[in-house]
Write an enzyme that holds these catalytic residues in place. Structure first.
Site, PDB file in Angstrom:
ATOM      1  N   ASP A 135      28.555  47.209  52.283  1.00 46.40           N
ATOM      2  CA  ASP A 135      28.856  46.498  53.527  1.00 46.40           C
ATOM      3  C   ASP A 135      27.594  45.824  54.060  1.00 46.40           C
ATOM      4  OD1 ASP A 135      29.748  45.638  55.989  1.00 46.40           O
ATOM      5  OD2 ASP A 135      29.654  47.646  56.910  1.00 46.40           O
TER       6      ASP A 135
ATOM      7  N   ASN B  13      27.391  43.804  56.819  1.00 49.07           N
ATOM      8  CA  ASN B  13      27.333  43.439  58.243  1.00 49.07           C
ATOM      9  C   ASN B  13      27.769  44.554  59.200  1.00 49.07           C
ATOM     10  OD1 ASN B  13      30.001  43.463  57.648  1.00 49.07           O
ATOM     11  ND2 ASN B  13      30.486  41.469  58.540  1.00 49.07           N
TER      12      ASN B  13
ATOM     13  N   ASP C 110      30.446  46.369  59.609  1.00 50.58           N
ATOM     14  CA  ASP C 110      31.806  46.595  60.128  1.00 50.58           C
ATOM     15  C   ASP C 110      32.532  47.707  59.358  1.00 50.58           C
ATOM     16  OD1 ASP C 110      32.388  45.393  57.742  1.00 50.58           O
ATOM     17  OD2 ASP C 110      33.676  43.820  58.575  1.00 50.58           O
TER      18      ASP C 110
ATOM     19  N   ASP D 120      40.634  39.095  39.795  1.00 52.78           N
ATOM     20  CA  ASP D 120      41.913  39.784  39.676  1.00 52.78           C
ATOM     21  C   ASP D 120      43.023  38.760  39.924  1.00 52.78           C
ATOM     22  OD1 ASP D 120      43.796  42.031  39.685  1.00 52.78           O
ATOM     23  OD2 ASP D 120      42.070  43.253  40.268  1.00 52.78           O
TER      24      ASP D 120
ATOM     25  N   ASP E 283      47.069  41.808  37.023  1.00 53.05           N
ATOM     26  CA  ASP E 283      47.739  42.951  37.619  1.00 53.05           C
ATOM     27  C   ASP E 283      49.180  43.110  37.102  1.00 53.05           C
ATOM     28  OD1 ASP E 283      47.371  44.942  39.838  1.00 53.05           O
ATOM     29  OD2 ASP E 283      49.142  43.930  40.633  1.00 53.05           O
TER      30      ASP E 283
ATOM     31  N   GLU F  79      46.747  44.192  32.784  1.00 52.51           N
ATOM     32  CA  GLU F  79      47.018  45.585  33.149  1.00 52.51           C
ATOM     33  C   GLU F  79      48.475  45.836  32.746  1.00 52.51           C
ATOM     34  OE1 GLU F  79      47.347  48.710  36.869  1.00 52.51           O
ATOM     35  OE2 GLU F  79      48.152  46.700  36.978  1.00 52.51           O
TER      36      GLU F  79
ATOM     37  N   HIS G  50      40.223  51.889  40.011  1.00 50.10           N
ATOM     38  CA  HIS G  50      40.523  52.111  41.434  1.00 50.10           C
ATOM     39  C   HIS G  50      41.880  52.786  41.682  1.00 50.10           C
ATOM     40  CE1 HIS G  50      42.684  48.599  40.269  1.00 50.10           C
ATOM     41  NE2 HIS G  50      43.348  48.591  41.410  1.00 50.10           N
ATOM     42  N   ASP G  51      42.658  52.983  40.621  1.00 48.52           N
ATOM     43  CA  ASP G  51      43.970  53.626  40.774  1.00 48.52           C
ATOM     44  C   ASP G  51      43.979  55.052  40.251  1.00 48.52           C
ATOM     45  OD1 ASP G  51      45.180  51.290  41.765  1.00 48.52           O
ATOM     46  OD2 ASP G  51      45.629  50.572  39.740  1.00 48.52           O
TER      47      ASP G  51
HETATM   48  C1  GLC Z   1      48.106  47.553  40.077  1.00 50.64           C
HETATM   49  C2  GLC Z   1      46.864  47.721  40.893  1.00 50.64           C
HETATM   50  C3  GLC Z   1      47.142  48.653  42.015  1.00 50.64           C
HETATM   51  C4  GLC Z   1      48.213  48.048  42.880  1.00 50.64           C
HETATM   52  C5  GLC Z   1      49.440  47.668  42.064  1.00 50.64           C
HETATM   53  C6  GLC Z   1      50.297  46.713  42.817  1.00 50.64           C
HETATM   54  O1  GLC Z   1      48.505  48.727  39.469  1.00 50.64           O
HETATM   55  O2  GLC Z   1      45.812  48.132  40.074  1.00 50.64           O
HETATM   56  O3  GLC Z   1      46.007  48.948  42.774  1.00 50.64           O
HETATM   57  O4  GLC Z   1      48.589  48.947  43.888  1.00 50.64           O
HETATM   58  O5  GLC Z   1      49.126  47.026  40.865  1.00 50.64           O
HETATM   59  O6  GLC Z   1      49.668  45.462  42.905  1.00 50.64           O
HETATM   60 CA    CA Z   2      31.492  44.141  55.994  1.00 49.26          CA
END
Ligand code: GLC
Ligand code: CA
Length: 562
Positions: free
Chosen positions: A22, A24, A26, A99, A200, A257, A331-332
């Site tokens: 981050d 700034n 916030d 993405d 995605d 993905e 991230h999932d």
């Molecule tokens: C993919 C993303 C995930 C998101 C889902 C719906 O699996 O990696 O984070 O919630 O698609 O877009």
């Molecule tokens: Ca920020």
């Protein structure tokens, strides 16, 4: 050996911008924050950044619900910041993969706003609308985030389909205008000079016509309908069209993905000549670990055997036909060291072991932010500390509908929540882990005082420098990128060993995936006159006998055989 390509030799680093840095105060990571950390990424040695969505979004699903594909989310900065980021990255020979979320948009996207207005609106057919069936949802499909995939919209007295949250309506790919709009948007970004797309849930864009009911296999009113929308009937046609109209005109990395794909699907979709994408994220090995998290009674030993079987199949089947992407977290998913290694006493050793694994397979390795310092899962005390909509809705469903004990439900959250991977990047041992000077949007993992970048950079034996070395090794040894794969000791329940070969060039990888000290026996058919150790996560006496030796907990060794 398959054809050489930059995206095969590259190491990709995934940034979840909200939690990276981050700039700034916030409490939310942003583009200028990433700018400030480019030299850090350069030092690590990675080549490509995959940036999770930074487009305009009401953030129901942290940017995976896009309301404007061609602008930047206010919290993350401006398009000018983004241009500067791309410029500064290219200046450092770093590539940028964006993405691409085109299975669905946000319900706040102007297309959907139009679409819902009336049945004859020109955008009506951009989404999937159906009337009620017998007074309820048009079919019984279950959404990935719980409940029905259908939401009722009063205005036109119809339902729209959303495989994810109700704020993520699915686009209707059957409509050629939708596809044209998407291709134009992709072209716009590629024209700006980006180096690729991560796509995605791209294998869910084609739904079986008629949207048939899913077979009923649980007592819930909604069932998993994957057989009617995963790898659907027109998927390949759509992807090949996208390739013809857009992708084929650029030298880019594309990675789909693609949950629930088999190696046969991957060979089709990512075939070097006739496929559409360069590579895919498969989930077979991750789904095994999901079962572990749910504590389905598999013993640790049979887990490693299953894991080896799955990984070996992907290595063998794709060799020379399609290209693998190699990852153990994103991230999932929970943190890889918590899921596949040990986040207790052997955290450092096991983080290095997992890194050895991902960098030594055939395929392109993906490093998720924080893995390079061995970040772990978090265990917040209250569900209120969790931000992820999937986590919250699963918890609510478990406790309120299924009557699961809240303490038990929280345990599952601790093991499985996507927020495990979304706590702020731990930069130093100062307040809020040095992530922000304000209040972070999600709490930091309390272990930041010990696990952080500043410590890692000050310690020559850190996980960070181990990654750095692996990345370098991969660059210097084409056998690591391109070599064929042969598993050794396939039925060993603790040791995962394999050999990679290109012509006379051979590397041997020996990984003890356990807390125990098993004895390694080199199979007799592996002949060599000289074995040089290239990397290891323990002290190893270079004259040690390689034919038989005892491995320490989570020990990893890489040898070059001559
Ligand atoms: C993919 C993303 C995930 C998101 C889902 C719906 O699996 O990696 O984070 O919630 O698609 O877009
Ligand atoms: Ca920020």
């Amino acid at each position: 050996m398959t054809n050489r390509a930059w995206w095969k030799e590259a190491v990709v680093y995934q940034i979840y911008p909200r939690s990276f840095y981050d700039s700034n105060g916030d409490g939310i990571g942003d583009l200028r924050g990433i700018l400030q950390k480019l030299d850090y990424l350069k030092e690590l040695g990675i080549d490509v950044v995959w940036l999770c969505p930074v487009y305009k979004s009401p953030n129901d699903d942290n940017g995976y619900d896009i309301s404007n594909y061609q602008d930047i989310m206010d919290e993350f900065g401006t398009l000018a910041d983004w241009e500067e980021l791309l410029h500064e990255m290219h200046k450092r020979q770093l590539k940028l993969v964006m993405d691409l979320v085109v299975n669905h948009t946000s319900d706040e996207h102007p297309w959907f706003q139009e679409s819902r207005k009336s049945k004859d609106n020109p955008y009506r057919d951009f989404y999937i609308w159906r009337p009620a069936k017998d007074g309820r949802e048009p079919n019984n499909w279950r959404s990935f985030f719980g409940g029905s995939v259908w939401s009722y919209d009063e205005q036109t007295d119809e339902y729209y389909l959303h495989l994810f949250s109700r704020k993520q309506p699915d686009l209707n790919w059957e409509n050629p205008r939708v596809r044209e709009e998407i291709y134009t948007m992709m072209d716009w970004w590629l024209g700006k000079g980006i180096d690729g797309f991560r796509m995605d849930v791209i294998n869910m864009i084609s739904k079986t016509p008629g949207l048939p009911d899913a077979p009923v296999v649980t007592r819930s009113p909604y069932q998993f309908g994957g057989q009617y929308f995963v790898n659907g009937p027109r998927l390949m046609e759509f992807l090949l069209e996208m390739k013809e109209k857009v992708l084929s005109r650029y030298d880019i990395l594309t990675v789909g993905e693609t949950p629930l794909v088999t190696t046969q699907d991957a060979i089709q979709i990512a075939n070097e000549e006739t496929g559409a994408l360069k590579m895919m994220f498969q989930f077979e090995h991750m789904d095994l670990s999901a079962e572990m998290g749910a504590e389905i009674s598999t013993s640790e030993s049979s887990r490693l055997l299953d894991f080896k079987t799955v990984m070996s199949r992907w290595q063998k089947d794709l060799d020379g036909r399609a290209w693998n992407s190699i990852y153990l977290g994103n991230h999932d998913q929970p943190r890889s060291v918590s899921q596949f290694g040990d986040d207790g006493p052997y955290r450092v050793e096991s983080a290095k072991l997992l890194a050895t694994f991902t960098h030594m397979l055939q395929g392109t390795p993906y490093v998720y932010q924080g893995d390079e310092i061995g970040m772990t899962n978090v265990a917040f005390e209250s569900i209120d500390d969790y931000r992820d909509l999937a986590t919250r809705s699963m918890y609510r469903e478990a406790v309120e509908e299924k009557g699961v004990d809240p303490a038990r439900a929280l345990e599952v959250v601790h093991a499985r929540s996507r927020d495990n991977a979304r706590t702020p990047m731990q930069w130093d041992s100062g307040e809020q882990a040095g992530f922000t000077t304000g209040t972070p949007w999600i709490k930091v993992n309390p272990n930041y005082k010990e696990i952080n970048v500043a410590h890692a950079l000050a310690d020559p034996n850190s996980v960070f420098y181990y990654y750095q070395k692996l990345i370098k090794l991969r660059k210097e040894n084409p056998v690591v990128v391109y070599g064929s794969y042969e598993v050794l000791l396939a039925s060993d329940e603790e040791i995962y060993a394999f050999i990679r070969t290109v012509d006379e060039d051979r590397v041997l990888v020996i990984l003890n995936f356990s807390k125990n000290s098993p004895v390694f026996h080199l199979p007799e058919n592996i002949a060599f006159t000289n074995a040089e150790i290239l990397i290891t996560n323990y002290e190893v006496n270079s004259h040690e006998e390689l034919h038989e030796f005892t491995l320490r907990p989570y020990e990893a060794r890489l040898y070059r055989l001559r």
